[in-house]
Scaffold this motif. Sequence first.
Motif, PDB file in Angstrom:
ATOM      1  N   THR A 116      69.375 -52.852  46.980  1.00 20.75           N
ATOM      2  CA  THR A 116      68.663 -53.779  46.009  1.00 20.75           C
ATOM      3  C   THR A 116      67.205 -53.245  46.199  1.00 20.75           C
ATOM      4  O   THR A 116      66.802 -52.761  47.217  1.00 20.75           O
ATOM      5  CB  THR A 116      68.835 -55.121  46.089  1.00 20.75           C
ATOM      6  OG1 THR A 116      68.121 -55.439  47.414  1.00 20.75           O
ATOM      7  CG2 THR A 116      70.320 -55.641  46.276  1.00 20.75           C
ATOM      8  N   ALA A 117      66.544 -53.394  44.939  1.00 23.94           N
ATOM      9  CA  ALA A 117      65.064 -52.994  45.093  1.00 23.94           C
ATOM     10  C   ALA A 117      64.416 -54.182  45.934  1.00 23.94           C
ATOM     11  O   ALA A 117      63.428 -53.804  46.420  1.00 23.94           O
ATOM     12  CB  ALA A 117      64.736 -53.174  43.576  1.00 23.94           C
ATOM     13  N   MET A 118      64.864 -55.331  45.939  1.00 24.48           N
ATOM     14  CA  MET A 118      64.311 -56.177  46.904  1.00 24.48           C
ATOM     15  C   MET A 118      64.387 -56.205  48.199  1.00 24.48           C
ATOM     16  O   MET A 118      63.480 -56.230  49.026  1.00 24.48           O
ATOM     17  CB  MET A 118      64.949 -57.656  46.783  1.00 24.48           C
ATOM     18  CG  MET A 118      64.933 -58.231  45.164  1.00 24.48           C
ATOM     19  SD  MET A 118      65.943 -59.807  44.934  1.00 24.48           S
ATOM     20  CE  MET A 118      67.458 -59.121  45.362  1.00 24.48           C
ATOM     21  N   HIS A 162      82.360 -53.967  52.275  1.00 24.68           N
ATOM     22  CA  HIS A 162      82.347 -54.827  51.071  1.00 24.68           C
ATOM     23  C   HIS A 162      81.018 -55.591  50.860  1.00 24.68           C
ATOM     24  O   HIS A 162      80.755 -55.683  49.525  1.00 24.68           O
ATOM     25  CB  HIS A 162      83.406 -56.174  51.888  1.00 24.68           C
ATOM     26  CG  HIS A 162      83.995 -57.007  50.502  1.00 24.68           C
ATOM     27  ND1 HIS A 162      84.674 -57.890  50.807  1.00 24.68           N
ATOM     28  CD2 HIS A 162      83.533 -56.757  49.216  1.00 24.68           C
ATOM     29  CE1 HIS A 162      84.979 -58.603  49.406  1.00 24.68           C
ATOM     30  NE2 HIS A 162      84.439 -57.867  48.488  1.00 24.68           N
ATOM     31  N   ILE A 163      80.127 -55.938  51.551  1.00 24.18           N
ATOM     32  CA  ILE A 163      78.965 -56.605  51.276  1.00 24.18           C
ATOM     33  C   ILE A 163      77.773 -55.566  50.496  1.00 24.18           C
ATOM     34  O   ILE A 163      77.296 -55.815  49.616  1.00 24.18           O
ATOM     35  CB  ILE A 163      78.089 -57.052  52.740  1.00 24.18           C
ATOM     36  CG1 ILE A 163      78.823 -58.259  53.124  1.00 24.18           C
ATOM     37  CG2 ILE A 163      76.648 -57.164  52.405  1.00 24.18           C
ATOM     38  CD1 ILE A 163      78.397 -58.593  54.614  1.00 24.18           C
ATOM     39  N   ARG A 164      78.138 -54.175  50.861  1.00 26.46           N
ATOM     40  CA  ARG A 164      77.361 -53.075  50.433  1.00 26.46           C
ATOM     41  C   ARG A 164      77.821 -52.938  48.920  1.00 26.46           C
ATOM     42  O   ARG A 164      77.042 -52.868  47.996  1.00 26.46           O
ATOM     43  CB  ARG A 164      77.448 -51.737  50.920  1.00 26.46           C
ATOM     44  CG  ARG A 164      76.647 -51.921  52.257  1.00 26.46           C
ATOM     45  CD  ARG A 164      76.965 -50.496  53.081  1.00 26.46           C
ATOM     46  NE  ARG A 164      76.525 -49.624  52.594  1.00 26.46           N
ATOM     47  CZ  ARG A 164      75.414 -49.069  52.479  1.00 26.46           C
ATOM     48  NH1 ARG A 164      74.337 -49.472  52.896  1.00 26.46           N
ATOM     49  NH2 ARG A 164      75.001 -47.751  51.621  1.00 26.46           N
ATOM     50  N   THR A 165      79.036 -53.201  48.614  1.00 32.55           N
ATOM     51  CA  THR A 165      79.554 -52.901  47.586  1.00 32.55           C
ATOM     52  C   THR A 165      79.164 -54.090  46.458  1.00 32.55           C
ATOM     53  O   THR A 165      78.739 -53.736  45.251  1.00 32.55           O
ATOM     54  CB  THR A 165      81.195 -53.034  47.461  1.00 32.55           C
ATOM     55  OG1 THR A 165      81.601 -51.845  48.163  1.00 32.55           O
ATOM     56  CG2 THR A 165      81.551 -52.771  46.056  1.00 32.55           C
ATOM     57  N   ILE A 166      79.051 -55.191  47.105  1.00 30.50           N
ATOM     58  CA  ILE A 166      78.798 -56.434  46.190  1.00 30.50           C
ATOM     59  C   ILE A 166      77.301 -56.396  45.999  1.00 30.50           C
ATOM     60  O   ILE A 166      76.729 -56.770  44.838  1.00 30.50           O
ATOM     61  CB  ILE A 166      78.972 -57.755  46.781  1.00 30.50           C
ATOM     62  CG1 ILE A 166      80.443 -58.036  47.001  1.00 30.50           C
ATOM     63  CG2 ILE A 166      78.426 -59.000  46.052  1.00 30.50           C
ATOM     64  CD1 ILE A 166      80.920 -59.143  47.976  1.00 30.50           C
ATOM     65  N   LYS A 209      76.556 -63.840  39.768  1.00 32.50           N
ATOM     66  CA  LYS A 209      77.793 -63.741  40.159  1.00 32.50           C
ATOM     67  C   LYS A 209      78.232 -62.948  41.298  1.00 32.50           C
ATOM     68  O   LYS A 209      78.935 -63.315  42.222  1.00 32.50           O
ATOM     69  CB  LYS A 209      78.598 -62.788  39.064  1.00 32.50           C
ATOM     70  CG  LYS A 209      79.963 -62.358  39.107  1.00 32.50           C
ATOM     71  CD  LYS A 209      80.401 -61.659  37.973  1.00 32.50           C
ATOM     72  CE  LYS A 209      81.953 -61.339  38.117  1.00 32.50           C
ATOM     73  NZ  LYS A 209      82.478 -60.404  37.100  1.00 32.50           N
ATOM     74  N   ALA A 210      77.281 -62.015  41.627  1.00 26.78           N
ATOM     75  CA  ALA A 210      77.285 -61.076  42.934  1.00 26.78           C
ATOM     76  C   ALA A 210      76.865 -62.089  43.979  1.00 26.78           C
ATOM     77  O   ALA A 210      77.614 -62.150  45.191  1.00 26.78           O
ATOM     78  CB  ALA A 210      76.201 -59.951  43.061  1.00 26.78           C
ATOM     79  N   CYS A 211      76.193 -63.068  44.077  1.00 28.99           N
ATOM     80  CA  CYS A 211      75.620 -64.146  44.874  1.00 28.99           C
ATOM     81  C   CYS A 211      76.672 -65.078  45.250  1.00 28.99           C
ATOM     82  O   CYS A 211      77.060 -65.296  46.438  1.00 28.99           O
ATOM     83  CB  CYS A 211      74.364 -64.855  44.406  1.00 28.99           C
ATOM     84  SG  CYS A 211      72.686 -63.854  44.352  1.00 28.99           S
ATOM     85  N   LEU A 212      77.490 -65.580  44.100  1.00 25.29           N
ATOM     86  CA  LEU A 212      78.594 -66.448  44.468  1.00 25.29           C
ATOM     87  C   LEU A 212      79.840 -65.589  45.225  1.00 25.29           C
ATOM     88  O   LEU A 212      80.556 -66.224  45.940  1.00 25.29           O
ATOM     89  CB  LEU A 212      79.340 -66.855  42.916  1.00 25.29           C
ATOM     90  CG  LEU A 212      78.358 -67.747  42.155  1.00 25.29           C
ATOM     91  CD1 LEU A 212      78.820 -68.107  40.813  1.00 25.29           C
ATOM     92  CD2 LEU A 212      78.390 -69.091  42.976  1.00 25.29           C
ATOM     93  N   GLN A 213      80.008 -64.291  44.839  1.00 23.29           N
ATOM     94  CA  GLN A 213      81.024 -63.448  45.830  1.00 23.29           C
ATOM     95  C   GLN A 213      80.524 -63.681  47.125  1.00 23.29           C
ATOM     96  O   GLN A 213      81.209 -63.721  47.937  1.00 23.29           O
ATOM     97  CB  GLN A 213      81.068 -62.112  45.079  1.00 23.29           C
ATOM     98  CG  GLN A 213      81.719 -62.185  43.701  1.00 23.29           C
ATOM     99  CD  GLN A 213      81.816 -60.559  43.182  1.00 23.29           C
ATOM    100  OE1 GLN A 213      80.575 -59.916  43.359  1.00 23.29           O
ATOM    101  NE2 GLN A 213      82.683 -60.338  42.318  1.00 23.29           N
TER     102      GLN A 213
END
Length: 553
Positions: free
Chosen positions: A41-43, A81-85, A117-121
């Motif tokens: 992410t950019a952040m 999995h985390i990197r994908t989300i 949505k990604a954060c919910l995952q």
Amino acid sequence: YRDADFVMMDDSTRKNLELLQNLRDNSSSFTLFETICHTKTAMGTRLLRHWLYHPLRTSEEIAQRLEKTAALYHNEKLLMHIRTILAGVLDMHRLAGRIAMQRAHGKDLLAVKQSAKACLQLVQLSKESSLFFLQLPPHVCDELNSLYDLLEKSIAEDCPAVLSDGGVIKAQWSEKLDQLRSLRDNANQLLEDYLERERDKTGIKNLKIKYNRLNGYFLEVSKGNLKSVPQHFMSRRSLVNAERFTTEELCSLEAQLNDAGENIIACERELFTAVHQEVYTRLPLLHQLAQETAELDVLQSFAHAAILHGWVQPEFSDDGVLEIHDGRHPVVEQHLPSGEFVPNSLLLSSAEDADIPSFALITGPNMAGKSTFLRQTALLVLLAQIGSFVPAQRAVLTPVDCIFCRVGASDNLARGESTCVVEMTDTAYILRNATARSLVIMDEVGRGTATADGLSLAWAISEYLLQAVGAKTLFATHYHELAQLVHPRLKNLCLDVLEAEGKIVFLKKVIDGVAAHSYGIHVAQRAGLPESVLERAVEIMQSGNATALSSAE
């Protein structure tokens, strides 16, 4: 925060260690940032830059970061999995800023929805795996779900960036908007229905509705059916074979059709403003998600780099020790063929009661690896104190409060400062600010002036660091006379060189002792100097400098 919360590094140190930019072209190539940046992410990328410039000082905070990094490092499947989300999380800091400034458009809100949505995952994944990230209280999770549902139901997936283009709000979000769209989309059917009603009322079977730019919509009745025209028909114009009429209902229907487009835009603007305001009230939630997601992104980047490069988790102690077994330069190693980099070990301590020295005097020829060894030590300490694994077989250290790096010759012509002035200014800053908890890296101090002056300065600086400061120090020099300096906290190291059959091989290995020669002419030969220059240099060196130079004159 306070400056005392982080390791102090001046601009010269950050530049010489090539943390974010290299010394050659100021790009991120061949930098520590390039080596460990596997963020999604950019952040996370911005936060990683901040952490590189602001390592932590306290063991407790560093241990917390390392614990999180280790949790991801030891679960590679979960890490992937985390990197994908995370790849689906957009720049929520920037999005929150646009929302706060009332400048967000439909696509920005779609980006917020995608990130939510990604954060919910990630929240669900964290619960299932019992991990540290995004452990949101139930009411915050409900608020996040509510935000996602709001945007999912209200904003169209293919909405334009410009609100006046229409199509921003989804169908079934507003009954009023749906009616306006139905009016616009079914104009012909509405006119046909009206025409059928009038035919039934009047009995005029060939009654027609026509349109032109001058009169708009009108009813046309042939001359033979004029006797059947009802009273509510209002005459508009007479023709040879027909008569044109209008009605109040037709005028009203025409006005609705003509205003439908503008009414739709006005209604969408009103609805979008309401949705935007609802998202605006969730700004604290967006900032919290952005902060926690950015931290997770940096930590997973550390774990991914450790797996990719074979790094180990550092250990921390409070006894002032710096112990590195088979340490490697994190950047140089990645740009050499696998297994070619020669690892080196180091043991220093700033504790006064320890038998371990605090000052390492390093001698050896150019190109033998002195600068690499110096920089890799500083980079290993920095990596450990930002919460990353390190390139070594084992690393044990006490957190440092400052890292000082005086490496390389440079000048500042714009400010009228020569190489010697810049060098002495940097050195003065180090001597006045270093403490016993600091790490000091100094390379070739004193070479910017005459040999006698340079040697005297290097000797005095070494004594001051040993006696007055006591910081863990790596001091590389070509002044072999410094090896005569004796102190219980000093040890001599050199770079091993193999001489065989008149050839010189730099082994890149740090060993105890003092280098016998500088091998400057050999280095010049490898650099490509003309053969006649090399032969003359050997002649001058063998005959004695003063005699040779006087005879040359």
